[in-house]
Design an enzyme around this catalytic site. Structure first.
Site: not given
Length: 308
Positions: A26, A87, A107, A139, A141-143, A160
């Protein structure tokens, strides 16, 4: 309607067509994750290390609106040093293309572009996941949703520790994302080797990971195999320091009313300042370890495919 442009370097295209090992990397780690000039040093070191292992590196980013798989050294330098680099997650790629923006890919975006180019293994630092209080904020992540649709192998050091790790593990299960620990059943927390939560399966070698991936493909399962690779204990952030700083970071975010997409950068910046930059050193150590393992998996997967 014309399709969106996608540039694949001749080296990456030739390697994919020949069934040679390729590793996706990435770009957000050097566009947004690390300070200058360390960002460019880390990006260059990663590419060199992958090549030294006999694998073709495919660093992915967006250059002047063009999603690119296999950035050149000049393009990596441009994204590392230019102002105004944004980003881009998967949802942003078309907008960035039309507006001619340069971007580091998350990602989700990196994985998607890697898959389009035929690259099967991707090393990153840490995955996005479910945020704390997601029951109220939704909330996430789109990952996670993206990786649930792509038959890749992704190496990370877990998510994390600023995120909600147990909720993230629940979502991974719901999305049919298989998680295996590399020589461990302790799920890592990025900065620390053991988050305090367990996963069911461990794998002992890159060859075993390649065989799992191959069987998954044979069964027609289209979700990513997540390989959790913990940072070595001697390189991790001191656990007592980690717990103390994280607790204070969360309290500071609450006190200042930080929420939504501002939460992660606020917490990470707090961690960096309050650990005297030690969290950045761990970040780099994590990435190095994941790049090394990812290259070994790419080699093993290429060998398995050749033997079929």
């Amino acid at each position: 309607m014309a399709s969106a442009p996608l540039a694949i370097s001749p080296e990456v295209r030739a390697a994919v067509d020949a069934g040679q090992p390729v590793l996706a990397l990435e770009s957000t780690i050097f566009t947004h994750g690390l300070p200058r000039p360390r960002n460019l040093e880390v990006a260059t070191e990663a590419e060199n290390r992958v090549r030294s292992l006999g694998v073709v590196p495919a660093t992915i980013g967006v250059v002047d609106g063009v999603p690119t798989v296999g950035l050149s050294p000049a393009e990596i330098k441009h994204l590392s040093t230019a102002d105004g680099v944004v980003k881009a997650s998967l949802r942003d790629l078309a907008v960035a293309a039309v507006k001619g923006l340069s971007a580091g890919t998350t990602v989700a975006a990196t994985a998607y572009l890697a898959h389009l180019a035929g690259v099967r293994v991707f090393s990153t630092g840490g995955l996005g996941g479910v945020h704390r209080r997601a029951q109220e904020t939704f909330d996430e992540s789109a990952d996670l949703g993206t990786l649930a649709t792509l038959p890749l192998v992704v190496v990370s050091a877990g998510v994390k520790s600023i995120l909600d790790i147990p909720l993230t593990l629940e979502r991974l299960e719901s999305l049919n994302l298989a998680v295996v620990g590399y020589r461990t059943t302790d799920y890592p927390g990025f900065y620390i080797s053991d988050s305090g939560y367990d996963i069911e399966y461990s794998v002992s070698s890159p060859d075993e990971i390649a065989r799992v991936s191959s069987v998954r493909d044979g069964l027609g399962i289209s979700s990513t195999l997540l390989v959790a690779n913990p940072v070595p204990e001697d390189l991790q952030l001191d656990t007592e320091l980690h717990d103390d700083v994280l607790a204070r970071a969360l309290a500071a975010a609450e006190e200042h009313g930080v929420s939504g997409h501002d939460t992660t950068p606020f917490l990470l910046d707090f961690m960096q300042r309050e650990t005297g930059g030690r969290s950045l050193d761990v970040n780099v150590a994590v990435y190095r370890g994941n790049v090394e393992l990812g290259a070994q998996i790419a080699l093993a997967l290429s060998a398995v495919s050749s033997a079929v």
